[in-house]
Motif scaffolding. Structure first.
Motif, PDB file in Angstrom:
ATOM      1  N   ASP A 263       0.859  -1.087   0.028  1.00 46.22           N
ATOM      2  CA  ASP A 263      -0.128  -0.147   0.161  1.00 46.22           C
ATOM      3  C   ASP A 263       0.771   1.274   0.139  1.00 46.22           C
ATOM      4  O   ASP A 263       0.188   2.127  -0.420  1.00 46.22           O
ATOM      5  CB  ASP A 263      -1.092  -0.036   1.293  1.00 46.22           C
ATOM      6  CG  ASP A 263      -2.160  -0.830   1.012  1.00 46.22           C
ATOM      7  OD1 ASP A 263      -2.387  -1.206  -0.349  1.00 46.22           O
ATOM      8  OD2 ASP A 263      -3.050  -0.827   1.924  1.00 46.22           O
ATOM      9  N   CYS A 264       2.217   0.983   0.440  1.00 48.66           N
ATOM     10  CA  CYS A 264       3.230   2.304   0.420  1.00 48.66           C
ATOM     11  C   CYS A 264       4.255   1.684  -0.492  1.00 48.66           C
ATOM     12  O   CYS A 264       4.716   0.873  -0.247  1.00 48.66           O
ATOM     13  CB  CYS A 264       3.466   2.596   1.629  1.00 48.66           C
ATOM     14  SG  CYS A 264       2.207   3.550   2.625  1.00 48.66           S
ATOM     15  N   ASP A 265       4.975   2.713  -1.203  1.00 54.54           N
ATOM     16  CA  ASP A 265       6.234   2.347  -1.718  1.00 54.54           C
ATOM     17  C   ASP A 265       7.519   2.884  -0.938  1.00 54.54           C
ATOM     18  O   ASP A 265       8.458   2.071  -1.003  1.00 54.54           O
ATOM     19  CB  ASP A 265       6.434   3.122  -3.168  1.00 54.54           C
ATOM     20  CG  ASP A 265       5.208   2.891  -3.999  1.00 54.54           C
ATOM     21  OD1 ASP A 265       5.089   1.591  -4.576  1.00 54.54           O
ATOM     22  OD2 ASP A 265       4.352   3.649  -4.355  1.00 54.54           O
ATOM     23  N   VAL A 266       7.130   3.705   0.003  1.00 55.30           N
ATOM     24  CA  VAL A 266       8.335   4.285   0.792  1.00 55.30           C
ATOM     25  C   VAL A 266       7.766   4.617   2.064  1.00 55.30           C
ATOM     26  O   VAL A 266       6.456   5.023   2.236  1.00 55.30           O
ATOM     27  CB  VAL A 266       9.098   5.473   0.039  1.00 55.30           C
ATOM     28  CG1 VAL A 266      10.243   5.990   1.039  1.00 55.30           C
ATOM     29  CG2 VAL A 266       9.504   5.397  -1.272  1.00 55.30           C
ATOM     30  N   SER A 267       8.473   4.346   3.073  1.00 51.64           N
ATOM     31  CA  SER A 267       7.779   4.513   4.481  1.00 51.64           C
ATOM     32  C   SER A 267       8.876   5.435   5.213  1.00 51.64           C
ATOM     33  O   SER A 267      10.094   5.333   5.218  1.00 51.64           O
ATOM     34  CB  SER A 267       7.649   3.306   5.204  1.00 51.64           C
ATOM     35  OG  SER A 267       7.366   3.649   6.533  1.00 51.64           O
ATOM     36  N   ALA A 268       8.206   6.576   6.000  1.00 48.58           N
ATOM     37  CA  ALA A 268       8.981   7.310   6.686  1.00 48.58           C
ATOM     38  C   ALA A 268       9.654   7.003   8.073  1.00 48.58           C
ATOM     39  O   ALA A 268       8.878   6.098   8.731  1.00 48.58           O
ATOM     40  CB  ALA A 268       8.229   8.734   7.032  1.00 48.58           C
ATOM     41  N   LEU A 269      10.713   7.160   8.299  1.00 50.60           N
ATOM     42  CA  LEU A 269      10.999   7.122   9.908  1.00 50.60           C
ATOM     43  C   LEU A 269      11.004   5.851  10.480  1.00 50.60           C
ATOM     44  O   LEU A 269      10.318   5.531  11.394  1.00 50.60           O
ATOM     45  CB  LEU A 269      10.625   8.075  10.570  1.00 50.60           C
ATOM     46  CG  LEU A 269      10.849   9.803  10.079  1.00 50.60           C
ATOM     47  CD1 LEU A 269      10.054  10.597  11.045  1.00 50.60           C
ATOM     48  CD2 LEU A 269      12.104   9.989  10.026  1.00 50.60           C
ATOM     49  N   PRO A 270      11.676   4.549   9.860  1.00 47.14           N
ATOM     50  CA  PRO A 270      11.262   3.368  10.749  1.00 47.14           C
ATOM     51  C   PRO A 270      12.276   3.436  11.995  1.00 47.14           C
ATOM     52  O   PRO A 270      13.153   4.039  12.316  1.00 47.14           O
ATOM     53  CB  PRO A 270      11.804   2.563   9.613  1.00 47.14           C
ATOM     54  CG  PRO A 270      13.048   3.112   8.968  1.00 47.14           C
ATOM     55  CD  PRO A 270      12.346   4.472   8.740  1.00 47.14           C
ATOM     56  N   LYS A 271      11.699   2.586  12.991  1.00 44.46           N
ATOM     57  CA  LYS A 271      12.181   2.428  14.264  1.00 44.46           C
ATOM     58  C   LYS A 271      13.393   1.579  13.848  1.00 44.46           C
ATOM     59  O   LYS A 271      13.374   0.468  13.159  1.00 44.46           O
ATOM     60  CB  LYS A 271      11.479   1.933  15.122  1.00 44.46           C
ATOM     61  CG  LYS A 271      10.335   2.975  15.862  1.00 44.46           C
ATOM     62  CD  LYS A 271       9.211   2.309  16.788  1.00 44.46           C
ATOM     63  CE  LYS A 271       8.368   3.347  17.119  1.00 44.46           C
ATOM     64  NZ  LYS A 271       7.505   2.796  18.205  1.00 44.46           N
ATOM     65  N   ALA A 272      14.539   1.624  14.597  1.00 40.99           N
ATOM     66  CA  ALA A 272      15.880   0.550  14.450  1.00 40.99           C
ATOM     67  C   ALA A 272      15.313  -0.675  14.793  1.00 40.99           C
ATOM     68  O   ALA A 272      15.759  -1.582  14.029  1.00 40.99           O
ATOM     69  CB  ALA A 272      16.691   1.170  15.701  1.00 40.99           C
TER      70      ALA A 272
END
Length: 543
Positions: A263-272
Motif C-alpha cells: 500500500d506504500c512504496d516508501v515509509s518514513a522514519l522506521p524504528k531501529a
C-alpha cells in the motif's frame, strides 16, 4: 479490475480531476507513488515552520528556490536562478533568473504571467519587511529566517529588470547562499497573493499552495492523506509519476505493515528495531546516508534551578548516552559529543567533557544546593530523523535521573498541540533535535542557540550568550573555511561549558522502501524529494 484500482478510481472520482478520470475505466490507472508519512503538515508554506513533517510535504514537492543543493556533491546549483555572482566586498549578490517558468494552475488560480523578479521580491519582502501586507498573515512568524536574523542581514533587495535581481547585505555572510538553498527559501507567486488580497482571503496563500515545483497540491484531508498531481509545465525534468500520495500514518508499525502489503512504496522514519524485517521480506530494502542532524535534550535555562549551570552539568552527567544508543538507535546512530555531526566539515573529534558520571552529578546538585528536584521532560510524540523514538529516550533519561535523586515526569501531546505549546516555552525541558537544512555548519548554531533564535522561539533552551553570538558572527563573515572551523570549535567549547542542551545522538538518515521504488536518494540534510523516484511496476495502482 483489481481492488486497488477500484480504490484509486473512487479516490480520483472524489477529487473531480477530469484529467485522471480515465483511470476508472478499463484503461491503465495513472502511475503513482505512495509515501507513508508520519504526520500532518502544519501549513503548506515552509517559510512559516521548521517542522520536518511540513518540509517533506511542501518544499521539494510544491515549490522551487533560487538555488538548490546537488544531492550527490552538496554543491549549490542553479534552480530558479540560472547563475549568480558576488561582488569583491561580499556585500552584493547578483542573480539572473530563469525565464518561461510557469506557476501552477488550479481551480482557484490561473496565472496570467510567468515567474519573474516580482515574485522574488514578494517572497523575501514578506519575511523581512514588517510593512508588507502579508508579513503578519503568518501567526507563527518566519522562524528559520528570524533565527538567523535574516532581516538584519539584508540592506536591500533590488529588481534590476524582470529577470535580474540583487541582494545587498550589510556585511559579508559566508552562509548566505546556503540559506537561500534551504527548504524555507521558497518562491511564491506575487500575482496569486495580490488576487487573494483583493478577495480578502490572504491566509489561503499558505494553505491552497501555488508554486513552481514538480508537483501541484491537489487535496489534503487531515489525518488521512495529501494528494499531488504532476506539474505538466514544470521548468525542470518532469516528475516520474503522475500522482504522488502522502498516506498520513503516525504509527511506525502500521507504516511498516503498509509497506509490506504494497500500500506504500516508501515509509518514513522506521524504528531501529523494525529494520530486521527486511531480511524476512526480500521485496524491501533500506537506503541509508550519514545524517547532518543531532538529537538533544534542551534545558530551559530561564527556569530555576535550570538557570544554574551546575544543575545543567549535573543533568548532563546523569545521562547514559550509550544506553540510549543501544536501546533507541541500535546501529542507526552514534553518540553525540557536541552539536556538530561527523558529517560536517567543521566537525573535530575530541574527548567529551560532560561524560556519564552519576557520582559527580550528585555532587554538583549538592554544590548548587538543590535537592528533591522534580522536572518535566517533554517528548515529541512522532518519530524524527534525529530520534526514531523520543518517548523511549525520555523513559531512559527518566531512569537515569532517578539514580541521582531527580524525579522526571514525561509529558507528550498530539503533534499539532505539541508544536503549539512548544512556542509558548512553558516547559522545563524538551527532547527534540535538528536536521540540517544545508551543509553550512552555521545551520547547527545560529537557528538553534543564537540570541536571535531566542526571539524566534526556535531556541528551545531559551539561552542567550553574547560571547557565543560574537563567535558565530565572526564565523559567518569569514570566507576562510579553516578559520570558520576553528571558530565553530570555540562555539562548541562554550556549549560544553554552559550546557544549555545535552547532545545525545547523530542518526543515520534512513528510507525504508520497496525495491520497485527506484532512484531513491537519501540526502544528508533537508526535506525529501520524490520527483526523480520511479516505480518499476507502474501498472500497480494504489489509493
Amino acid at each position: 479490475m483489481s481492488v486497488l484500482v477500484k480504490r484509486l478510481c473512487l479516490c480520483i472520482s472524489s477529487l473531480g480531476v477530469s484529467l485522471l478520470l480515465l483511470a476508472c475505466g478499463e484503461q491503465r490507472a495513472p502511475s503513482g507513488l505512495v509515501y507513508c508519512s508520519e504526520g500532518n503538515p502544519e501549513t503548506f508554506n515552509p517559510q512559516l515552520v521548521t517542522s520536518g513533517t511540513t518540509i517533506d510535504a511542501t518544499s521539494h514537492q510544491i515549490y522551487s528556490r533560487l538555488v538548490d543543493y546537488d544531492a550527490e556533491t552538496g554543491a549549490i546549483i542553479p534552480a530558479l536562478a540560472t547563475n549568480w555572482s558576488m561582488s569583491e566586498d561580499g556585500l552584493t549578490y547578483h542573480f539572473t533568473l530563469r525565464e518561461n517558468v510557469a506557476f501552477h494552475q488550479s481551480k482557484y488560480f490561473k496565472p496570467s504571467r510567468h515567474f519573474n523578479a516580482d515574485d522574488v521580491l514578494f517572497s523575501f519582502n514578506r519575511i523581512i519587511d514588517s510593512t508588507s501586507p502579508y508579513h503578519k498573515v503568518s501567526k507563527t512568524g518566519y522562524p528559520f529566517f528570524q533565527s538567523i536574523a535574516f532581516a538584519d542581514q539584508i540592506s536591500s533587495i533590488n529588481k534590476l529588470n524582470d529577470y535580474e535581481i540583487e541582494f545587498n547585505l550589510k556585511q559579508p555572510d559566508a552562509s548566505f547562499l546556503a540559506n537561500l538553498a534551504t527548504d524555507f527559501a521558497v518562491i511564491l507567486s506575487q500575482e496569486y497573493a495580490d488576487r487573494l488580497q483583493q478577495q480578502n482571503q490572504m491566509a489561503l496563500l499558505d494553505t491552497q499552495a501555488i508554486g513552481t515545483g514538480p508537483y501541484q497540491l491537489n487535496q489534503y484531508v487531515k489525518n488521512s492523506h495529501i494528494r499531488y498531481k504532476r506539474n505538466s509545465n514544470y521548468w525542470g525534468k518532469p516528475a516520474k509519476n503522475e500522482l504522488l500520495v502522502f498516506d498520513i500514518t503516525p504509527n511506525s508499525t502500521t507504516r511498516l505493515a503498509k509497506l509490506i502489503t504494497g500500500d506504500c512504496d516508501v515509509s518514513a522514519l522506521p524504528k531501529a528495531g523494525e529494520l530486521s524485517v527486511i531480511q524476512e521480506h526480500p521485496e524491501l530494502t533500506l537506503a541509508t546516508q550519514p545524517g547532518l542532524n543531532v538529537a538533544f535534550w534542551a534545558l530551559n535555562t530561564q527556569k530555576p534551578p535550570l538557570n544554574d549551570v551546575r544543575v545543567r552539568k549535573a543533568l548532563a552527567k546523569a545521562v547514559d548516552k550509550q544506553n540510549i544508543i543501544r536501546a533507541v538507535y541500535q546501529d542507526t546512530g552514534i553518540e553525540a559529543n557536541g552539536i556538530l555531526p561527523p558529517a560536517s566539515w567543521a566537525y573535530q573529534s575530541h574527548d567529551p567533557i560532560n561524560t556519564y558520571d552519576p557520582k559527580r552529578a550528585k555532587q554538583l546538585l549538592e554544590e548548587a544546593g538543590v535537592s528533591d528536584l522534580t522536572l518535566d521532560i517533554w517528548a515529541i510524540p512522532v518519530a524524527r530523523i534525529y530520534n526514531p523514538n523520543a518517548l523511549k529516550t525520555a523513559e531512559l533519561i527518566q531512569a537515569d535521573l532517578a539514580n541521582i535523586g531527580v524525579k522526571a515526569n514525561i509529558i507528550s501531546y498530539d503533534w499539532s498541540v505539541f508544536t503549539q505549546k512548544l512556542t509558548q516555552s512553558d516547559y522545563d525541558s524538551v527532547l527534540i533535535g535538528w536536521n540540517a537544512d544545508n551543509s553550512d555548519p552555521d545551520n547547527f548554531f545560529t537557528p538553534l542557540l543564537s540570541c536571535s533564535s531566542l526571539e524566534s522561539k526556535s531556541n528551545r533552551s531559551r539561552w542567550c550568550n553574547r560571547e557565543f553570538d560574537k563567535i558565530l558572527k565572526q564565523a559567518r563573515t569569514s570566507m576562510e573555511q579553516r578559520e570558520r572551523k576553528a571558530l565553530y570549535q570555540e562555539a562548541e567549547a562554550i556549549l560544553a561549558e554552559q550546557v544549555p542542551l545535552v547532545s545525545l545522538a547523530h542518526a543515520k538518515r534512513l528510507a525504508l522502501k520497496r525495491k520497485s521504488a527506484k532512484d531513491t536518494q537519501v540526502n544528508p540534510f533537508g526535506g525529501i524529494s520524490f520527483a526523480k523516484m520511479d516505480i518499476i511496476d507502474s501498472t500497480k495502482a494504489k489509493h
